[in-house]
Write a protein that holds these residues in place. Structure first.
Motif, PDB file in Angstrom:
ATOM      1  N   PRO A   1       5.951  -3.381   6.070  1.00 54.59           N
ATOM      2  CA  PRO A   1       6.122  -3.255   7.640  1.00 54.59           C
ATOM      3  C   PRO A   1       6.641  -2.170   8.095  1.00 54.59           C
ATOM      4  O   PRO A   1       7.554  -1.472   7.137  1.00 54.59           O
ATOM      5  N   ALA A   2       6.093  -1.127   9.418  1.00 50.39           N
ATOM      6  CA  ALA A   2       6.524  -0.098   9.148  1.00 50.39           C
ATOM      7  C   ALA A   2       5.632  -0.334  10.544  1.00 50.39           C
ATOM      8  O   ALA A   2       4.294  -0.930  11.219  1.00 50.39           O
ATOM      9  N   ARG A   3       6.818   0.815  11.430  1.00 56.23           N
ATOM     10  CA  ARG A   3       6.287   1.154  12.834  1.00 56.23           C
ATOM     11  C   ARG A   3       6.419   2.724  13.521  1.00 56.23           C
ATOM     12  O   ARG A   3       7.188   2.393  12.663  1.00 56.23           O
ATOM     13  N   MET A   4       5.841   2.715  14.250  1.00 56.64           N
ATOM     14  CA  MET A   4       6.141   4.092  14.544  1.00 56.64           C
ATOM     15  C   MET A   4       7.072   4.140  15.982  1.00 56.64           C
ATOM     16  O   MET A   4       6.806   2.503  16.873  1.00 56.64           O
ATOM     17  N   VAL A   5       7.859   4.612  15.939  1.00 57.03           N
ATOM     18  CA  VAL A   5       8.692   4.573  17.328  1.00 57.03           C
ATOM     19  C   VAL A   5       8.557   6.187  18.500  1.00 57.03           C
ATOM     20  O   VAL A   5       8.645   7.259  17.241  1.00 57.03           O
ATOM     21  N   ALA A   6       8.873   6.073  19.579  1.00 56.37           N
ATOM     22  CA  ALA A   6       7.919   7.356  20.309  1.00 56.37           C
ATOM     23  C   ALA A   6       9.662   7.504  21.586  1.00 56.37           C
ATOM     24  O   ALA A   6       9.301   6.526  21.745  1.00 56.37           O
ATOM     25  N   GLY A   7       9.322   8.430  21.200  1.00 56.80           N
ATOM     26  CA  GLY A   7      11.149   8.610  21.647  1.00 56.80           C
ATOM     27  C   GLY A   7      10.816  10.703  22.105  1.00 56.80           C
ATOM     28  O   GLY A   7       9.981  11.111  22.370  1.00 56.80           O
ATOM     29  N   TYR A   8      12.520  11.016  22.238  1.00 56.55           N
ATOM     30  CA  TYR A   8      12.637  12.085  22.303  1.00 56.55           C
ATOM     31  C   TYR A   8      13.677  12.649  21.573  1.00 56.55           C
ATOM     32  O   TYR A   8      14.620  11.396  20.742  1.00 56.55           O
ATOM     33  N   LEU A   9      14.189  13.288  20.714  1.00 53.68           N
ATOM     34  CA  LEU A   9      15.206  13.898  20.131  1.00 53.68           C
ATOM     35  C   LEU A   9      15.687  14.908  20.144  1.00 53.68           C
ATOM     36  O   LEU A   9      15.621  15.955  20.370  1.00 53.68           O
ATOM     37  N   GLY A  10      16.813  15.048  20.411  1.00 53.45           N
ATOM     38  CA  GLY A  10      17.853  16.494  20.615  1.00 53.45           C
ATOM     39  C   GLY A  10      18.341  16.337  22.226  1.00 53.45           C
ATOM     40  O   GLY A  10      17.855  15.238  22.865  1.00 53.45           O
TER      41      GLY A  10
END
Lengths: 335, 667
Positions: free
Chosen positions: B428-437
């Protein structure tokens, strides 16, 4: 209809009360310095609209929880308070003094003069956009405005009355919307202005009794008034008949002049109120006024009989004034 | 109709109108703008006498037709848009009947409302200054009408005077008046959203990476997290169609519930720290957060640990967020995990045969599925993969193309490939969208996260919890540790089209400093002006109060308001500049007003000496004193040769005389 009547009655009642209050608050004066005690200030119609706008903005700002809009509202309110002070400052300290006015004619626009002195040591301009008008003046006269640049100036106010006799134009309203139109600062000042109004001259045929016609060498000259010979022009003065104005010169823009007619001196004339049959008294007085003016202009001496009062034969400005005053005050017990 | 406007008033009106139009340009329909410009042009033509005035019927019919047209054109855009359009239309139509001062008043009031509407959408310092300029121009119109006798220079002087005078009170009002809660729901604008959306494809992230727009700023109470821990979670995506990752219907349902304030219940334990976020408006409900976050103000939690605000973020908004180390009581049933192994339908013919073959080979070799995933990461690291914002286009079988031919891409490519492999392996896996840094400002007070910091990573379900895996980190560790600029091999890719952006010139020392300064100013603006609230207000007032023990809060507010009003009044009237009466005049006035006015009023212009003489004739027993008073008075007032000691002697004498006269007069 009845509702309107009640409203009107109510209005007059309020006005009467206000006038009575005003008499106590600002009694008759010859000269007045505008200050807190005698001037009023209230948001103008626009000021109220502006406040309504502020309320709208406040609702927008609060409902969007937006500080910038709220700041704008607070700024506008603070701005309004500053305006309140500045509008008051604009009129405060002005010194107004009434200047006695001369006799004038009924039915013509009468002028009254105020002397406005700006307070000393003021760097900022005062009396900006300040208008002066009689409180009860008919709306046909535009209000006169002050010239804020000059320290002392005369302001001419206009009023009109159809009635001869003493004319009291009443209180003068001084008002200003300066600087942003948000507030109206005003005062109703009673300078006790009054002016004697002569009856309006009404043109009529000059067929009067000639006194001692046999003794004067040109006894019937008086009847030939129509054939005057034009001699010269002189500057127009208040009170002279409009009929003798040199309209041609006015139209050419050269200024207002009165045509002078040279007459050979005729016999003295006897003017009598009883000479006109079937004419109402007021009109008779007007006719007599016309005759007084005309004979004076023609240099013919005249006497006046008003029944209650008789003025001897004479001529000249003083005599004319005496006659006209008698005409103006005819029927007035205090005369 | 005689022209009542001066050239100056009309130009001010037209100019402020033009500015309002410019400010609102991106919110209104172009047709309305054209119409408004025509109206203004018509009014100018009327002023110059080229056209004649319209009669009332024509004006009214034009108005009705225009309102109908505009409402028809914009009715789909929501209530707020219709309102903005109608107000602006009224504002424009006023040109057709600018016939009296009252119309100008209406114009100014409407203009002020439009400025406020503009401020609903714009909060930056720059925009606020623009709004200030327009507001001042509108007030200047009033001055040009009600102060027409002044020349332009004194008008400007007057305006600046009144603006400066009004500021202290305005600031005090702003600081001390409590904020009311919003009274009813206001219509919001359907504005194009910015930032991350609910579906992620390589293209969407590439687009964001070209934008230097600010996403949010964060300031930490306590130790800020290190670079590699700054994964700002925004949303998770669980459905893949071969190209784009999006949210499944169950996740969407949860999003909708969150907007109604329904939270997912699980326990957050072990509080770590807290931080404040200031979000730039993006017109969505997303609130980026570090794992695991909780916020009490107007927001709710989702089961994927992300945070949602209840109202869309349509203005710069501050969020206080608490950060926890662990979550507890969170269970994923086998059924709920099922959706995390979804793959594109076989029928769609996107099954990436090469990738599947690669996995099958590994499985056939008896390698554990988690090991295969690790091998994939090693491949990213050791292989010829490269990190670039401008990868070559991929074909239909995206994963195959990327993995075996192009081998160049950015976060989405790597995350997407990893996810695909994991799901093929039934992990089971999912993509996480966000910001880095994020980027620290000069004094390390706050962290700015910009759109180009957008990032995508992966979470897999392992040992009964979600574990973060960032495949990009294996290709370009710099991306994680330092930021996007350092991670690019070819740095010209960074913000390549944005020559106007100061960020584009980051290597230039001067521009960099300027950008930093502007950022700081903007940050404090956001914290102290835009997000100034009752809490901050209380803080300030309490700080003031702690120094003055005898004062309570309401007293302080009143006192401050009074102070503001007094300052303004004193500034205007300058009582210290008022003409002062001399001592001898004051003495005479005292005598006159208290005593002698009863017996004889002084007539206008009568001198003091003359008055004393006349009064003396009336009050014979005081006559000699009065005459002496007059002499002394004149001596003090007009004799220039007096020394100050002589003068004070005379004044003393005058004081005695005054008292004597009042006594004598009363007798």
């Amino acid at each position: 209809m009845t509702a309107k009547k009640i409203v009107n009655k109510f209005k007059t009642l309020i006005n009467q009360r206000f006038d009575r209050w005003l008499i106590k608050r600002i009694p008759v004066v010859e000269s007045i310095t505008l200050n807190r005690g005698n001037s009023f200030i209230f948001p103008s119609r626009f000021g109220l609209m502006f406040l309504a706008t502020c309320v709208i903005l406040f609702l927008i700002g609060t409902n969007y929880q937006n500080n910038l809009i709220l700041f704008l509202v607070y700024f506008l309110l603070s701005f309004m308070i500053t305006c309140l002070l500045l509008s008051y400052q604009n009129l405060s300290g002005l010194v107004l003094m009434a200047i006695n006015s001369e006799d004038q004619f009924a039915n013509e626009s009468c002028t009254f003069t105020l002397r406005l002195t700006l307070p000393k040591n003021t760097k900022s301009n005062r009396a900006q956009q300040t208008s002066f008008a009689f409180k009860q003046a008919s709306s046909t006269f535009p209000a006169s405005n002050a010239q804020p640049s000059s320290e002392q100036q005369n302001i001419t106010l206009f009023a009109k009355s159809a009635k001869r006799g003493w004319f009291k134009p009443g209180r003068v309203t001084v008002q200003s919307y300066y600087p942003f139109g948000l507030f109206r600062v005003w005062s109703h000042i009673d300078f006790g202005f009054s002016s004697l109004l002569y009856p309006t001259p009404v043109e009529n045929a000059l067929n009067n009794v000639v006194l001692s016609g046999e003794e004067t060498d040109a006894g019937n000259q008086a009847a030939k008034v129509g054939f005057d010979t034009f001699s010269t022009l002189k500057p127009f003065q208040q009170g002279e008949s409009l009929k003798s104005i040199a309209w041609k010169q006015v139209a050419q823009g050269k200024g207002t002049f009165t045509k002078l007619f040279e007459e050979e001196r005729g016999g003295d004339v006897f003017l009598s109120l009883s000479a006109f049959n079937g004419v109402p008294t007021e009109e008779r007085l007007s006719m007599l006024a016309y005759q007084v003016l005309t004979y004076e202009q023609q240099g013919i001496s005249y006497a006046l009989d008003l029944g209650t009062r008789v003025i001897d034969v004479g001529s000249g400005a003083e005599h004319q004034q005496l006659c006209l005053r008698a005409l103006a005050l005819y029927g007035d017990e205090h005369a | 109709m005689p022209e009542f406007l001066t050239r100056q008033s009309l130009s001010l009106i037209v100019f402020s109108y033009a500015l309002v139009i410019v400010l609102l340009a991106d919110q209104v329909n172009a047709v309305l703008i054209i119409f408004g410009v025509l109206c203004a042009a018509w009014r100018i033509a009327l002023f110059t006498g080229r056209v004649t005035a319209l009669n009332k019927i024509i004006t009214n019919s034009i108005s009705v037709v225009c309102i109908a047209i505009i409402v028809l054109m914009v009715y789909k855009l929501g209530v707020l848009n219709i309102l903005v359009h109608v107000i602006l239309l009224g504002f424009s139509l006023k040109f057709l009947e600018l016939k009296s001062v009252r119309d100008v008043h209406f114009f100014v009031n409407t203009g002020l409302v439009l400025v406020a509407v503009f401020l609903v959408f714009n909060h930056t310092i720059l925009m606020a200054s623009a709004a200030t300029v327009v507001a001042c121009l509108l007030l200047m119109i009033l001055l040009s009408i009600h102060g027409a006798a002044l020349n332009t220079k004194s008008q400007l002087k007057m305006l600046s005077k009144i603006l400066v005078l009004s500021l202290p009170l305005a600031i005090i009002l702003f600081l001390v008046l409590p904020r009311l809660p919003s009274m009813w729901q206001m219509p919001l604008q359907n504005k194009a959203t910015t930032g991350l959306t609910d579906s992620v494809s390589p293209g969407s992230i590439a687009e964001l990476s070209q934008s230097s727009a600010l996403a949010f700023r964060a300031s930490f109470n306590g130790e800020p997290p290190k670079g590699q821990a700054r994964y700002w979670r925004v949303l998770t995506l669980d459905e893949f169609d071969g190209k784009t990752w999006s949210q499944s219907s169950s996740l969407k349902r949860e999003e909708r519930r969150a907007r109604r304030g329904q939270q997912i219940e699980y326990e957050l334990i072990d509080k770590q720290s807290s931080y404040q976020l200031i979000l730039e408006p993006h017109y969505k409900h997303y609130v980026p957060s570090l794992d695991f976050a909780y916020s009490s103000n107007d927001s709710s939690l989702l089961s994927d640990f992300s945070l949602r605000s209840i109202d869309p973020v349509y203005k710069r908004q501050a969020f206080e967020i608490e950060q926890y180390k662990q979550v507890d009581g969170f269970v994923n049933t086998a059924k709920s995990l099922q959706k995390y192994t979804q793959l594109p339908n076989k029928i769609a013919a996107i099954d990436n045969p090469k990738t599947r073959e690669w996995i099958d080979n590994k499985l056939a070799a008896g390698i554990d599925k988690y090991t295969i995933l690790e091998q994939l990461l090693t491949m990213f690291n050791k292989g010829d993969f490269r990190y670039t914002l401008k990868p070559p286009l991929l074909g239909e079988q995206q994963i195959d193309d990327f993995l075996f031919s192009s081998q160049a891409g950015f976060c989405v490519h790597y995350a997407s490939t990893y996810l695909y492999v994991a799901r093929v392996l039934d992990v089971p896996a999912r993509m996480v969208a966000g910001y880095l840094g994020g980027e620290w400002d000069n004094s390390n007070e706050f962290l700015s996260v910009r759109q180009y910091d957008a990032h995508a990573w992966v979470e897999i379900w392992k040992d009964k919890q979600w574990v973060r895996v960032d495949p990009t980190a294996y290709v370009s560790p710099e991306r994680v540790e330092q930021g996007i600029l350092q991670s690019l091999d070819d740095q010209s890719e960074f913000l390549s089209g944005q020559y106007l952006s100061l960020r584009h010139w980051q290597n230039n020392q001067l521009f960099n400093q300027l950008a930093n300064f502007l950022d700081r100013a903007d940050y404090f603006w956001a914290v102290w002006v835009i997000n100034y609230d009752n809490q901050k207000q209380l803080e300030i007032l309490k700080r003031l109060l702690s120094n003055i023990p005898w004062l309570n809060l309401s007293m302080l507010i009143l006192l401050l308001l009074f102070l503001g009003a007094t300052i303004t009044a004193l500034w205007i009237f300058k009582p210290w500049q008022a003409e002062k009466l001399s001592i001898e005049d004051r003495l005479f006035n005292k005598l006159y007003e208290k005593v002698t006015e009863k017996y004889l009023t002084r007539s206008k212009g009568q001198t003091v000496a003359d008055y004393c003489k006349t009064l003396g004739e009336l009050k014979v027993n005081a006559q000699s004193s009065l005459l002496k008073f007059a002499t002394l008075y004149n001596q003090i007032k007009y004799q220039a040769s007096l020394t100050s000691s002589q003068k004070s002697l005379l004044i003393a004498e005058l004081v005695v005389l005054r008292k004597a006269i009042s006594k004598q007069c009363k007798r």
